[in-house]
Design an enzyme around this catalytic site. Sequence first.
Site, PDB file in Angstrom:
ATOM      1  CE  LYS A   1      -1.755   1.557   4.066  1.00 32.62           C
ATOM      2  NZ  LYS A   1      -1.479   2.972   4.388  1.00 32.62           N
ATOM      3  CG  ASN A   2       2.206   2.681   3.538  1.00 28.04           C
ATOM      4  OD1 ASN A   2       1.045   2.978   3.222  1.00 28.04           O
ATOM      5  ND2 ASN A   2       2.566   2.455   4.788  1.00 28.04           N
TER       6      ASN A   2
ATOM      7  NE  ARG B   1      -0.569  13.225   7.839  1.00 31.89           N
ATOM      8  CZ  ARG B   1       0.604  13.230   7.208  1.00 31.89           C
ATOM      9  NH1 ARG B   1       0.861  12.336   6.304  1.00 31.89           N
ATOM     10  NH2 ARG B   1       1.511  14.143   7.483  1.00 31.89           N
TER      11      ARG B   1
ATOM     12  CB  CYS C   1      -5.239   6.695  10.459  1.00 37.65           C
ATOM     13  SG  CYS C   1      -5.837   5.143   9.867  1.00 37.65           S
TER      14      CYS C   1
ATOM     15  NE  ARG D   1      -0.540  10.302  10.126  1.00 41.93           N
ATOM     16  CZ  ARG D   1      -0.984   9.416   9.257  1.00 41.93           C
ATOM     17  NH1 ARG D   1      -2.229   9.049   9.275  1.00 41.93           N
ATOM     18  NH2 ARG D   1      -0.177   8.914   8.345  1.00 41.93           N
ATOM     19  N   PRO D   2       0.898  16.676  11.074  1.00 38.19           N
ATOM     20  CG  PRO D   2       2.576  17.962  12.028  1.00 38.19           C
ATOM     21  CD  PRO D   2       1.781  16.704  12.219  1.00 38.19           C
ATOM     22  CB  ILE D   3       1.527  18.636   5.704  1.00 34.14           C
ATOM     23  CG1 ILE D   3       0.569  19.831   5.761  1.00 34.14           C
ATOM     24  CG2 ILE D   3       0.724  17.353   5.605  1.00 34.14           C
ATOM     25  CD1 ILE D   3      -0.207  20.033   4.469  1.00 34.14           C
ATOM     26  CG  ASP D   4       5.540  20.689  10.378  1.00 37.68           C
ATOM     27  OD1 ASP D   4       5.024  19.578  10.205  1.00 37.68           O
ATOM     28  OD2 ASP D   4       6.435  20.879  11.210  1.00 37.68           O
ATOM     29  CG  LEU D   5       8.734  18.077   8.730  1.00 38.45           C
ATOM     30  CD1 LEU D   5       9.135  16.641   9.086  1.00 38.45           C
ATOM     31  CD2 LEU D   5       9.840  19.047   9.151  1.00 38.45           C
TER      32      LEU D   5
ATOM     33  CG  ASP E   1       2.911   1.714   9.618  1.00 40.55           C
ATOM     34  OD1 ASP E   1       3.157   1.869   8.412  1.00 40.55           O
ATOM     35  OD2 ASP E   1       2.603   2.658  10.375  1.00 40.55           O
TER      36      ASP E   1
ATOM     37  CB  ILE F   1       6.859   7.060  14.739  1.00 44.47           C
ATOM     38  CG1 ILE F   1       8.113   6.182  14.696  1.00 44.47           C
ATOM     39  CG2 ILE F   1       6.611   7.793  13.431  1.00 44.47           C
ATOM     40  CD1 ILE F   1       9.394   6.918  14.360  1.00 44.47           C
TER      41      ILE F   1
ATOM     42  NE  ARG G   1      -7.312   4.288   5.279  1.00 50.37           N
ATOM     43  CZ  ARG G   1      -6.936   5.503   5.656  1.00 50.37           C
ATOM     44  NH1 ARG G   1      -7.452   6.039   6.730  1.00 50.37           N
ATOM     45  NH2 ARG G   1      -6.039   6.161   4.979  1.00 50.37           N
TER      46      ARG G   1
HETATM   47  C1  EPZ Z   1       4.035   7.101   6.263  1.00 48.20           C
HETATM   48  O1  EPZ Z   1       3.203   8.103   6.821  1.00 48.20           O
HETATM   49  C2  EPZ Z   1       3.153   5.869   6.164  1.00 48.20           C
HETATM   50  N1  EPZ Z   1       2.014   6.147   5.299  1.00 48.20           N
HETATM   51  C3  EPZ Z   1       2.640   5.510   7.564  1.00 48.20           C
HETATM   52  O2  EPZ Z   1       1.866   4.322   7.449  1.00 48.20           O
HETATM   53  C4  EPZ Z   1       3.845   5.235   8.467  1.00 48.20           C
HETATM   54  O3  EPZ Z   1       3.383   4.984   9.771  1.00 48.20           O
HETATM   55  C5  EPZ Z   1       4.773   6.459   8.474  1.00 48.20           C
HETATM   56  O4  EPZ Z   1       5.145   6.801   7.120  1.00 48.20           O
HETATM   57  C6  EPZ Z   1       6.035   6.205   9.283  1.00 48.20           C
HETATM   58  O5  EPZ Z   1       6.718   5.100   8.765  1.00 48.20           O
HETATM   59  C7  EPZ Z   1       2.186   6.069   3.954  1.00 48.20           C
HETATM   60  O6  EPZ Z   1       3.269   5.807   3.466  1.00 48.20           O
HETATM   61  C8  EPZ Z   1       0.974   6.325   3.119  1.00 48.20           C
HETATM   62  P1  EPZ Z   1       5.877  10.548   8.412  1.00 48.20           P
HETATM   63  P2  EPZ Z   1       3.696   9.636   6.853  1.00 48.20           P
HETATM   64  O7  EPZ Z   1       5.770  11.784   7.597  1.00 48.20           O
HETATM   65  O8  EPZ Z   1       4.449   9.948   5.628  1.00 48.20           O
HETATM   66  C9  EPZ Z   1       5.517  13.768  11.865  1.00 48.20           C
HETATM   67  C10 EPZ Z   1      -0.013   2.980   7.733  1.00 48.20           C
HETATM   68  O9  EPZ Z   1      -0.513   2.501   8.756  1.00 48.20           O
HETATM   69  N2  EPZ Z   1       5.479  14.753  10.770  1.00 48.20           N
HETATM   70  O10 EPZ Z   1       7.144   9.753   8.375  1.00 48.20           O
HETATM   71  O11 EPZ Z   1       2.548  10.465   7.228  1.00 48.20           O
HETATM   72  C11 EPZ Z   1       4.232  12.995  11.914  1.00 48.20           C
HETATM   73  O12 EPZ Z   1       3.262  13.726  12.654  1.00 48.20           O
HETATM   74  C12 EPZ Z   1       0.460   4.411   7.749  1.00 48.20           C
HETATM   75  O13 EPZ Z   1       0.164   2.375   6.644  1.00 48.20           O
HETATM   76  C13 EPZ Z   1       5.546  16.106  11.074  1.00 48.20           C
HETATM   77  O14 EPZ Z   1       5.645  16.477  12.227  1.00 48.20           O
HETATM   78  O15 EPZ Z   1       4.704   9.557   8.089  1.00 48.20           O
HETATM   79  C14 EPZ Z   1       4.617  11.732  12.595  1.00 48.20           C
HETATM   80  O16 EPZ Z   1       4.616  11.939  13.993  1.00 48.20           O
HETATM   81  C15 EPZ Z   1       0.180   5.105   9.078  1.00 48.20           C
HETATM   82  N3  EPZ Z   1       5.480  17.014  10.068  1.00 48.20           N
HETATM   83  C16 EPZ Z   1       6.053  11.505  12.110  1.00 48.20           C
HETATM   84  O17 EPZ Z   1       6.506  12.765  11.610  1.00 48.20           O
HETATM   85  C17 EPZ Z   1       5.379  16.634   8.750  1.00 48.20           C
HETATM   86  O18 EPZ Z   1       5.355  17.511   7.865  1.00 48.20           O
HETATM   87  C18 EPZ Z   1       6.151  10.461  11.013  1.00 48.20           C
HETATM   88  O19 EPZ Z   1       5.477  10.943   9.908  1.00 48.20           O
HETATM   89  C19 EPZ Z   1       5.319  15.257   8.462  1.00 48.20           C
HETATM   90  C20 EPZ Z   1       5.379  14.336   9.477  1.00 48.20           C
END
Ligand code: EPZ
Length: 418
Positions: A22-23, A92, A116, A121-125, A304, A326, A396
């Site tokens: 999926k990812n 998201r 979920c 789960r911000p998108i600031d980065l 995960d 995480i 999902r």
């Molecule tokens: C991906 O989510 C995966 N989703 C998630 O899988 C997985 O848990 C995660 O990576 C970590 O491995 C997909 O690939 C579709 P992150 P993503 O950006 O990209 C914080 C599942 O169950 N963060 O690495 O959203 C965030 O809040 C899903 O299949 C910021 O602060 O993960 C989190 O605490 C769930 N600002 C941490 O980083 C940002 O701009 C990890 O997020 C982005 C993220």
Amino acid sequence: MPSYIIEGGRRLEGEIDVSGSKNASLPIMAATILNKGVTKLYNIPQIRDTRITQQILKFLGCKVKKNNGKIEINSRNINKKEIPEELMHQMRSTVILAGALLGRFKEVRFSYPGGCDIGARPIDLHLESFKKLGINIEEKSGFIVCRCDKIKGANIDLDFPSVGATENIILASVYAQGVTKISNAAMEPEIVDLANCLNKMGANIEGAGTNVIKITGVKKLKDISYKVMPDRIEAGTLLCMVAATSGNIKLNKVISEHISPIINKLRESGCNIEELEDSIYLQAPKKLKAVDIKTMPYPGFPTDMQSVFASMLTTAKGTSVIIENIFENRYRYIPELKRMGAKCTIEGKTAIITGVRKLSGTTVTSTDLRGGAALVVAGLTAKGKTKIKNIEYILRGYENLDKKLQKLGAKIYIEEGE
Ligand code: EPZ
């Protein structure tokens, strides 16, 4: 809303093929936007998240032809540069389409993502990275509008190795002027799969899988076909489900190096595991031993897998300590496990699980994708019947989970209704 009905206490044994990831599928489907032509993808799991992504691609103007796990995407005539709000709120990870639309059209409009409920789960980065690439970002009435005349390669040092932000920077930089260098990049296998697919299309991406990734802008991509990697989280989930029932499984079409932290912990808890060519054979002991887990970015133990592994440990011998590093809200499944007789306490990021002899079936409710999978683990081992409500969360991310478990001897079925 459909539910799973599970008659627990049965040992699972047999052989299963793991589905496509999926990812990896989501960012790779987004990448097809960058090719003004036809891209053929294979091994795409038929789950809700990939269906939503196809709906968005069609909304944008892509022609999408589906034949089981094969998807053909013609992105020649995209005529919209916005992600529909209602679909954005359902998932998201649709934010990944923003990077692809920016990469091709240098503009995109989308609302703050949903998905979920496992934390803010911000998108600031993502947004800070877009700004470094020369993209102007405006936020008005809940929408984000990104646009620029040209995307210029830049050095981006991520505060956190965010998977999504790393993917979005890669997608936005494929046609950039000059070179983009990402430091502290995420190293997950799904990033490598995305880079392999884009490089096959003619992009120039080096270092995927390490914490420094370099993208040199190119002018054009070409039509290709690409097979998506196996789903490492589904593989880990199935291993834990079988281990929790003292069973055995031969898991095919899996890349064992992608799940080595999970394999190591399963061995530590007493499972006998053989890693074959593209298969894994697991034989569980009668009683698992407690182990401690700390979730980390790849190649550490994946977040995960935290809930599924924790659920398996509720009937292990001894006390396990789980630390979730995480996401800040990834223990919402624990109260549901306690209603089945599990002994768990939560202190901040730490969950302490004291093994009990047996869980008892009852009615429980899924809170998110992986939390729901944890309830399935519990239902499979519990005495008696378990009803798991709100299973769309689980649908999902796991393709035909009930059918795969039935093949292993589980008594599980989907009850439609209420
Ligand atoms: C991906 O989510 C995966 N989703 C998630 O899988 C997985 O848990 C995660 O990576 C970590 O491995 C997909 O690939 C579709 P992150 P993503 O950006 O990209 C914080 C599942 O169950 N963060 O690495 O959203 C965030 O809040 C899903 O299949 C910021 O602060 O993960 C989190 O605490 C769930 N600002 C941490 O980083 C940002 O701009 C990890 O997020 C982005 C993220």
